[in-house]
Design a protein around this motif. Structure first.
Motif, PDB file in Angstrom:
ATOM      1  N   CYS A  71       0.820  -1.211   0.000  1.00 24.05           N
ATOM      2  CA  CYS A  71       0.000   0.000   0.000  1.00 24.05           C
ATOM      3  C   CYS A  71       0.858   1.266   0.000  1.00 24.05           C
ATOM      4  CB  CYS A  71      -0.925   0.020   1.205  1.00 24.05           C
ATOM      5  SG  CYS A  71      -2.143  -1.310   1.219  1.00 24.05           S
ATOM      6  N   ILE A  73       0.447   5.348   0.445  1.00 20.83           N
ATOM      7  CA  ILE A  73      -0.435   6.422   0.876  1.00 20.83           C
ATOM      8  C   ILE A  73       0.268   7.747   0.619  1.00 20.83           C
ATOM      9  CG2 ILE A  73      -1.950   7.255   2.701  1.00 20.83           C
ATOM     10  CD1 ILE A  73      -2.307   4.288   2.123  1.00 20.83           C
ATOM     11  N   TRP A  83      -3.730  11.223   8.268  1.00 24.83           N
ATOM     12  CA  TRP A  83      -2.545  10.378   8.263  1.00 24.83           C
ATOM     13  C   TRP A  83      -2.559   9.451   9.476  1.00 24.83           C
ATOM     14  CZ3 TRP A  83       2.861  12.892   7.017  1.00 24.83           C
ATOM     15  CH2 TRP A  83       3.854  11.913   6.978  1.00 24.83           C
ATOM     16  N   VAL A  86      -5.407   6.799   9.234  1.00 23.77           N
ATOM     17  CA  VAL A  86      -5.095   5.711   8.288  1.00 23.77           C
ATOM     18  C   VAL A  86      -4.053   4.774   8.886  1.00 23.77           C
ATOM     19  CG1 VAL A  86      -4.071   5.171   6.040  1.00 23.77           C
ATOM     20  CG2 VAL A  86      -5.720   7.035   6.241  1.00 23.77           C
ATOM     21  N   SER A  91      -4.855   0.608   7.250  1.00 20.65           N
ATOM     22  CA  SER A  91      -3.554   0.342   6.617  1.00 20.65           C
ATOM     23  C   SER A  91      -2.790  -0.780   7.303  1.00 20.65           C
ATOM     24  CB  SER A  91      -2.705   1.615   6.593  1.00 20.65           C
ATOM     25  OG  SER A  91      -2.281   1.974   7.883  1.00 20.65           O
ATOM     26  N   VAL A  97       2.850  -1.282   4.245  1.00 22.59           N
ATOM     27  CA  VAL A  97       2.345   0.041   3.904  1.00 22.59           C
ATOM     28  C   VAL A  97       3.436   1.069   4.149  1.00 22.59           C
ATOM     29  CG1 VAL A  97       1.377   0.359   6.233  1.00 22.59           C
ATOM     30  CG2 VAL A  97       0.546   1.762   4.319  1.00 22.59           C
ATOM     31  N   PHE A  99       4.022   5.452   3.830  1.00 26.02           N
ATOM     32  CA  PHE A  99       3.472   6.767   3.566  1.00 26.02           C
ATOM     33  C   PHE A  99       4.513   7.585   2.818  1.00 26.02           C
ATOM     34  CE2 PHE A  99       1.118   5.036   7.046  1.00 26.02           C
ATOM     35  CZ  PHE A  99      -0.175   5.525   6.898  1.00 26.02           C
ATOM     36  N   ALA A 143      -3.513   5.035  -2.389  1.00 31.24           N
ATOM     37  CA  ALA A 143      -4.687   5.709  -1.841  1.00 31.24           C
ATOM     38  C   ALA A 143      -4.311   7.064  -1.266  1.00 31.24           C
ATOM     39  CB  ALA A 143      -5.333   4.851  -0.757  1.00 31.24           C
ATOM     40  N   TYR A 144      -5.314   7.924  -1.177  1.00 34.46           N
ATOM     41  CA  TYR A 144      -5.167   9.215  -0.510  1.00 34.46           C
ATOM     42  C   TYR A 144      -5.542   9.047   0.964  1.00 34.46           C
ATOM     43  CZ  TYR A 144      -5.192  11.054  -5.312  1.00 34.46           C
ATOM     44  OH  TYR A 144      -4.915  11.310  -6.630  1.00 34.46           O
ATOM     45  N   PRO A 145      -5.170   9.979   1.836  1.00 38.27           N
ATOM     46  CA  PRO A 145      -5.432   9.813   3.270  1.00 38.27           C
ATOM     47  C   PRO A 145      -6.898   9.958   3.678  1.00 38.27           C
ATOM     48  CG  PRO A 145      -4.381  11.926   2.840  1.00 38.27           C
ATOM     49  CD  PRO A 145      -4.320  11.151   1.559  1.00 38.27           C
ATOM     50  N   GLY A 186      -9.036   5.089  -4.926  1.00 39.22           N
ATOM     51  CA  GLY A 186      -7.895   4.187  -4.854  1.00 39.22           C
ATOM     52  C   GLY A 186      -7.537   3.624  -6.217  1.00 39.22           C
ATOM     53  N   THR A 277     -13.353   0.186  -1.269  1.00 36.38           N
ATOM     54  CA  THR A 277     -13.008   1.508  -0.743  1.00 36.38           C
ATOM     55  C   THR A 277     -14.219   2.412  -0.637  1.00 36.38           C
ATOM     56  OG1 THR A 277     -12.535   2.474  -2.931  1.00 36.38           O
ATOM     57  CG2 THR A 277     -10.687   1.434  -1.769  1.00 36.38           C
TER      58      THR A 277
END
Length: 318
Positions: A71, A73, A83, A86, A91, A97, A99, A143-145, A186, A277
């Motif tokens: 993932c 982000i 943030w 997530v 996440s 994952v 960021f 994905a966005y937060p 997503g 999502t």
């Protein structure tokens, strides 16, 4: 998880909130489109229950273990509340994952990209991801937060898809001649799509860092333009009944729409049982989603899913 949809929706409605959708540039022609090969749009569907039940127990176990999702982000300092939410919620169910932030932020670990431009951030994040994890993962979810994802449903959706094929999946949108995956819901790339994208990044004519138009395109549209040159096209993801599984709105917004269009079948008209999502969530609503998806259970009810997708060690939030 399929049999839990009613409880899930009820739990989520309690914390749902309406959100503003990202305004996209629409009804325009994309300059380079005529040079890319023609493509007939496809609707990619999740497997039927019968497809999974037909597998042997050994095959199911192997699939459960082999489905691994990396993932990505994309975050900025202004997103600290999202943030944190997530990081603390969905996440943890990714097999790994990371960021990717516009700048270094001391309070959270991230990969600093040193740019505030979302398209440049996306390019850099994908490039780093490919270089580091091309031999470790087959599927890559960005994905966005403000997005909440149910990773187990994503794994189920990808169950019989071949990552060596150029899959580029999500909620598709048409803008002029361009069809692209809306980043709000997503974006999923197979390893083959990521490989092709990493190569086209070196071609500044077909995939420019700053874009080749008078006005700047959104990053999800830029991604679609670059991928088209590699023969990778946006595919809309649906469940076995044809319902979208990548959603660009909150559950509450989708339920409100369903109440006006399907007043006698609000839940069925709202969302897929295998939704992957939802977007536009406030941080506290992500925690409500976690409760509805992973924690709320009717006592004494037995679930007989053919596959089990366990979160990685250390995921202690459900």
């Amino acid at each position: 998880m399929i049999s839990e949809s009613s409880s899930f929706v009820k739990g989520v409605v309690l914390g749902g909130a309406f959100c503003m959708l990202v305004t996209l540039l629409g009804h325009m022609k994309v300059g380079h489109g005529s040079k890319a090969q023609r493509h007939e749009h496809h609707h990619i569907q999740a497997p039927n229950k019968e497809d999974v039940l037909s597998l042997s127990e050994g095959e199911r176990m192997e699939l459960s273990k082999s489905m691994r999702i990396y993932c990505i982000i994309l975050v900025k300092p202004k997103d600290l509340g999202h943030w944190a939410a997530v990081r603390e919620t969905w996440s943890k169910h990714c097999d790994k994952v990371e960021f990717y932030s516009s700048e270094n932020v001391k309070v959270f670990d991230s990969v600093a990209l040193n740019t505030n431009d979302m398209w440049v951030m996306m390019r850099k994040a994908y490039k780093i991801t490919y270089e580091r994890y091309k031999d470790e993962f087959s599927w890559f979810f960005l994905a966005y937060p403000t997005t909440f994802a149910i990773i187990e449903n994503l794994k189920y959706f990808l169950l019989k898809k071949d990552p060596s094929q150029p899959f580029y999946i999500g909620h598709t949108v048409k803008s002029g001649d361009l069809e692209y995956v809306d980043g709000e819901g997503g974006i999923v790339l197979s390893i083959e799509s990521l490989r092709r994208f990493s190569r086209i990044l070196e071609d500044s004519d077909k995939c420019p860092e700053q874009g080749g138009m008078i006005w700047k395109l959104a990053e999800d549209k830029q991604l679609a333009i670059c991928l088209k040159y590699t023969g990778v096209f946006a595919e809309n993801a649906e469940d076995s009944e044809g319902k979208d599984v990548f959603n660009t709105k909150t559950v509450s917004a989708l339920i409100k729409e369903a109440m006006s269009t399907h007043p006698q079948q609000v839940v069925d008209g709202c969302c897929s049982d295998m939704a992957i999502t939802f977007s536009g969530l406030a941080p506290n609503h992500m925690h409500v989603m976690m409760y509805g998806v992973y924690r709320l259970r009717p006592y004494g009810h037995t679930y007989n899913d053919a596959l089990v997708f366990l979160p990685p060690p250390g995921s202690d939030n459900d």
